[in-house]
Write an enzyme that holds these catalytic residues in place. Structure first.
Site, PDB file in Angstrom:
ATOM      1  CG  ASP A 197       2.515   5.062  -6.685  1.00 58.86           C
ATOM      2  OD1 ASP A 197       1.422   4.618  -7.100  1.00 58.86           O
ATOM      3  OD2 ASP A 197       2.974   6.166  -7.039  1.00 58.86           O
ATOM      4  CE  LYS A 227     -12.445  -0.624  -9.578  1.00 54.92           C
ATOM      5  NZ  LYS A 227     -11.409  -1.495  -8.977  1.00 54.92           N
ATOM      6  CG  ASP A 276      -2.155   0.861   1.041  1.00 51.27           C
ATOM      7  OD1 ASP A 276      -3.261   0.282   0.964  1.00 51.27           O
ATOM      8  OD2 ASP A 276      -2.038   2.103   0.976  1.00 51.27           O
ATOM      9  CE1 TYR A 299     -13.713   2.815  -8.709  1.00 48.99           C
ATOM     10  CE2 TYR A 299     -16.006   2.190  -9.060  1.00 48.99           C
ATOM     11  CZ  TYR A 299     -14.802   2.010  -8.405  1.00 48.99           C
ATOM     12  OH  TYR A 299     -14.676   1.026  -7.462  1.00 48.99           O
TER      13      TYR A 299
END
Length: 259
Positions: free
Chosen positions: A64, A165, A38, A161
């Protein structure tokens, strides 16, 4: 019943919080050695320490996931620390705050491109370097995280988004078919209303309103727990799903069953 992962090594991205943290915990509780990756060092270290305190094998590696160098490095560090890589959960995927709420024509190109990068670039880079190791070391199982927004319109996260996705689904299927004959399975889950920090980027009041509006569209009318999303990832990565690849598993309270 989903089997255990004793002797396996798992890499989880976005593991400091939300679905990623729940997935790292689930892998650890089922016996895997887990690398938590993370960008949030403080929270990531806390999650890893909590798992170690509970008797599990877990390490945090700052990553990252938009950086190819850092993604390549976390795969390399996983192998160095625990001796291999058998399982991966690519949870990274987020919407720019400016793309949550405004109408399509009001969203900036910068916000759109940022969101595409967080959803698609990260998944591509993770798959690329995870598969590069697995293809020469006996295969493995990978689960990506897409969203209902990639399958149908639900109004959250904006155009970037939904597009990002949806692309994760196509990338998952492409990788699944490309590497099936080399012992690598690639699937994805499509979460329904699972409140994580991403929901709150535009403020708590907007988030609460959005969550309440979405829950009423589910046949099972309650929020979904991050642990319930992790359970889907556990099954897809387990030997119980040995003949499952290229699959999109909605964990959505029955939302997609209505369409």
């Amino acid at each position: 019943m989903t089997g255990r992962f004793d002797g396996k090594v798992a890499l989880v991205t976005a593991a400091a919080d939300g679905i990623g943290a729940a997935t790292a915990r689930a892998f650890a509780e089922k016996g895997a050695c887990v690398i938590l990756a993370d960008i949030n060092v403080e929270l990531g270290e806390q999650r890893a320490e909590a798992l170690r305190a509970a008797g599990h094998q877990a390490r945090f590696v700052k990553t990252d996931a938009t950086s190819e160098e850092e993604v390549e490095a976390v795969v390399r560090r996983t192998v160095e620390i625990f001796g291999g890589l058998h399982l991966a959960a690519n949870v990274v995927g987020d919407a720019h705050p400016e793309s949550v709420g405004p109408e399509f024509h009001q969203q900036s190109l910068a916000a759109f491109e940022h969101t595409i990068s967080m959803c698609l670039r990260t998944t591509f880079l993770c798959l690329k370097h995870q598969i590069a190791y697995m293809v020469d070391h006996g295969g493995g199982a990978i689960a990506n995280v897409t969203s209902l927004a990639g399958m149908l319109y639900n109004g959250w996260g904006g155009a970037g988004y939904g597009a990002g996705k949806a692309a994760v689904i196509r990338l998952t299927k492409f990788a699944a078919v490309s590497y099936a004959d080399r012992g690598i399975r690639v699937n994805c889950i499509a979460p329904g209303v699972t409140p994580t920090r991403a929901y709150y980027k535009s403020g708590p009041e907007y988030a609460r309103t959005l969550i309440d509006e979405q829950v009423v569209n589910q046949p099972i009318r309650r929020e979904i727990e991050t642990s319930e999303q992790a359970a889907g990832i556990m099954w897809l990565c387990s030997d119980d799903a040995a003949m499952v690849t290229g699959h999109v598993l909605p964990i959505d309270g029955g939302w997609t069953a209505q369409y």
